[in-house]
Write a protein that holds these residues in place. Structure first.
Motif, PDB file in Angstrom:
ATOM      1  N   LEU A 221       0.822  -1.217   0.000  1.00  6.86           N
ATOM      2  CA  LEU A 221       0.000   0.000   0.000  1.00  6.86           C
ATOM      3  C   LEU A 221       0.854   1.265   0.000  1.00  6.86           C
ATOM      4  N   ALA A 222       2.092   1.150   0.447  1.00 13.01           N
ATOM      5  CA  ALA A 222       2.989   2.307   0.474  1.00 13.01           C
ATOM      6  C   ALA A 222       3.608   2.586  -0.894  1.00 13.01           C
ATOM      7  N   LEU A 223       3.481   1.654  -1.817  1.00 11.83           N
ATOM      8  CA  LEU A 223       3.999   1.868  -3.164  1.00 11.83           C
ATOM      9  C   LEU A 223       3.179   2.954  -3.868  1.00 11.83           C
ATOM     10  N   ASP A 224       3.753   3.569  -4.873  1.00 11.62           N
ATOM     11  CA  ASP A 224       3.066   4.646  -5.587  1.00 11.62           C
ATOM     12  C   ASP A 224       2.157   4.085  -6.683  1.00 11.62           C
ATOM     13  N   ILE A 225       1.366   3.083  -6.325  1.00  8.85           N
ATOM     14  CA  ILE A 225       0.459   2.479  -7.299  1.00  8.85           C
ATOM     15  C   ILE A 225      -0.887   3.192  -7.266  1.00  8.85           C
ATOM     16  N   ASP A 226      -1.641   3.043  -8.350  1.00  8.36           N
ATOM     17  CA  ASP A 226      -2.974   3.623  -8.431  1.00  8.36           C
ATOM     18  C   ASP A 226      -4.049   2.626  -8.004  1.00  8.36           C
ATOM     19  N   ILE A 227      -3.769   1.335  -8.203  1.00  8.92           N
ATOM     20  CA  ILE A 227      -4.768   0.300  -7.923  1.00  8.92           C
ATOM     21  C   ILE A 227      -4.092  -0.879  -7.230  1.00  8.92           C
ATOM     22  N   LEU A 228      -4.703  -1.349  -6.168  1.00 14.59           N
ATOM     23  CA  LEU A 228      -4.266  -2.581  -5.505  1.00 14.59           C
ATOM     24  C   LEU A 228      -5.331  -3.642  -5.730  1.00 14.59           C
ATOM     25  N   SER A 229      -4.954  -4.739  -6.344  1.00 16.92           N
ATOM     26  CA  SER A 229      -5.868  -5.834  -6.656  1.00 16.92           C
ATOM     27  C   SER A 229      -5.466  -7.057  -5.850  1.00 16.92           C
ATOM     28  N   PHE A 230      -6.462  -7.688  -5.177  1.00 15.13           N
ATOM     29  CA  PHE A 230      -6.118  -8.853  -4.369  1.00 15.13           C
ATOM     30  C   PHE A 230      -7.314  -9.795  -4.243  1.00 15.13           C
ATOM     31  N   ASP A 231      -7.046 -10.979  -3.727  1.00 20.23           N
ATOM     32  CA  ASP A 231      -8.071 -12.000  -3.518  1.00 20.23           C
ATOM     33  C   ASP A 231      -8.841 -11.660  -2.242  1.00 20.23           C
ATOM     34  N   ALA A 232      -9.890 -10.855  -2.404  1.00 21.26           N
ATOM     35  CA  ALA A 232     -10.675 -10.421  -1.248  1.00 21.26           C
ATOM     36  C   ALA A 232     -11.606 -11.522  -0.753  1.00 21.26           C
ATOM     37  N   PHE A 233     -11.861 -12.524  -1.580  1.00 17.99           N
ATOM     38  CA  PHE A 233     -12.680 -13.644  -1.135  1.00 17.99           C
ATOM     39  C   PHE A 233     -11.978 -14.385   0.007  1.00 17.99           C
ATOM     40  N   SER A 234     -10.682 -14.620  -0.164  1.00 25.05           N
ATOM     41  CA  SER A 234      -9.929 -15.423   0.812  1.00 25.05           C
ATOM     42  C   SER A 234      -9.235 -14.595   1.878  1.00 25.05           C
ATOM     43  N   PHE A 235      -8.857 -13.355   1.555  1.00 24.71           N
ATOM     44  CA  PHE A 235      -7.952 -12.623   2.443  1.00 24.71           C
ATOM     45  C   PHE A 235      -8.498 -11.292   2.935  1.00 24.71           C
ATOM     46  N   PHE A 236      -9.800 -11.084   2.841  1.00 25.60           N
ATOM     47  CA  PHE A 236     -10.392  -9.825   3.306  1.00 25.60           C
ATOM     48  C   PHE A 236     -10.074  -9.558   4.779  1.00 25.60           C
ATOM     49  N   ASP A 237     -10.251 -10.567   5.624  1.00 25.59           N
ATOM     50  CA  ASP A 237     -10.061 -10.367   7.062  1.00 25.59           C
ATOM     51  C   ASP A 237      -8.626  -9.992   7.405  1.00 25.59           C
TER      52      ASP A 237
END
Length: 330
Positions: A221-237
């Motif tokens: 999240l500290a990277l200068d990216i515009d979008i972070l995409s991840f597996d929210a089904f498995s790792f939301f918590d």
């Protein structure tokens, strides 16, 4: 440019019929992307696909590696500059060219993707079976090569789309810092990603990163990216723990691409409505303390769909459409 809860995909599709995959994407996704087609050809897998043109690369049946020809590598490195391009031929990116053939009217936005430098260098080996990441010269060679791929891809996509997003696919990030890659320095992995992200943004494209596993989200999240995409089904918590970092990311106009629709066996274990309800509950929970979530969010499958069958990929497309509708309309 990015509407709330707009839908897009990660990259891979299960099809072997190129135009069928492209048509499905154009019909169902707000932000179209070009399909990577690993069942169509070995060349479409995530390491071979972006190895074309790499100095010293050898394609041998069903494997790819680098032959350390010092003369070729030194010459290439000495001639490298940031204006260099490394084209992707149709035999390595058939879905990219399929999209170009189908798109008649210029699009407002389009998403491309490339294998990220950490995953690329921790997957590709030299002729002795050593991962190229652990050879400093080859590591830099690969980073520069990926920059040349990115520049070419962005220029190609701009022939039929106005705004471009490029995702770096970094599945190996989940293992960096673990015993499996204990000798990989976090700072060096971060540097590689930062350099490629900065290069993408210097070309006036948006940069995203996709990681389908559990990783150090504070660092990402500290990277200068515009979008972070991840597996929210498995790792939301696990992800929601980083509330302060997520808040800072959103305040910088960052977007979260929520991979709420599973691409694993969980897909077959759940009804569409169950997937949608679980997703709505999660967004409702996190948006209570982070209201920007309702503006700065995209929706995606949890990962690429290349390992699925076609009916399940079509199902995921339908579920994403319905999920978007429910997210917006409450």
């Amino acid at each position: 440019m990015l509407g709330p809860f707009s839908t897009t995909g990660i990259g891979s599709m299960p099809h072997t019929e190129v135009l069928s995959a492209c048509e499905l994407i154009l019909q169902h996704f707000d932000i179209p992307f070009w399909p990577q087609m690993p069942k169509y050809s070995f060349n479409e897998q995530m390491i071979p696909q972006f190895s074309e043109g790499l100095p010293g690369v050898v394609f041998d049946s069903d494997k790819v590696y680098i032959r350390k020809d010092e003369e070729i590598i030194v010459e290439w490195l000495s001639n490298y500059h940031d204006e260099m391009v490394s084209p992707m031929s149709e035999s390595f990116a058939v879905g990219l060219y399929g999209m170009q053939k189908l798109i008649k009217d210029r699009l407002k936005i389009f998403k491309g993707q490339i294998t990220g430098p950490v995953t690329f260098t921790l997957s590709l080996k030299d002729e002795d079976g050593k991962l190229v990441y652990f050879d400093e010269t080859l590591r830099e060679l690969c980073l520069m090569h990926l920059k040349a791929k990115v520049r070419w891809q962005i220029e190609f996509l701009r022939t039929f789309a106005e705004d471009i997003i490029i995702f770096l696919d970094e599945p190996i990030l989940q293992a960096v810092g673990t015993s499996a890659y204990i000798s990989v320095e976090q700072d060096e992995a971060t540097r590689l990603i930062k350099e490629l992200v900065s290069f993408i943004k210097s070309l006036n494209a948006k940069a995203g990163i996709h990681c389908c596993g559990r990783t150090d989200w504070k660092r990402v999240l500290a990277l200068d990216i515009d979008i972070l995409s991840f597996d929210a089904f498995s790792f939301f918590d696990f992800f929601k723990i980083y509330r302060d970092e997520i808040a800072e990311f959103l305040d910088r106009n960052g977007y979260i691409a929520w991979g709420f629709v599973p691409t694993t066996d969980d897909l077959n274990a759940l009804r569409d409505e169950e997937i949608i309800e679980k997703s709505l509950i999660k967004i409702d929970e996190i948006s209570k303390t982070l209201p920007l979530i309702r503006k700065n969010s995209l929706l995606t499958p949890s990962c690429g769909m290349g390992s699925l069958d076609i009916p399940n990929s079509e199902r995921i497309c339908r579920v994403l459409k319905e999920l978007k509708s429910r997210m917006i309309n409450g």
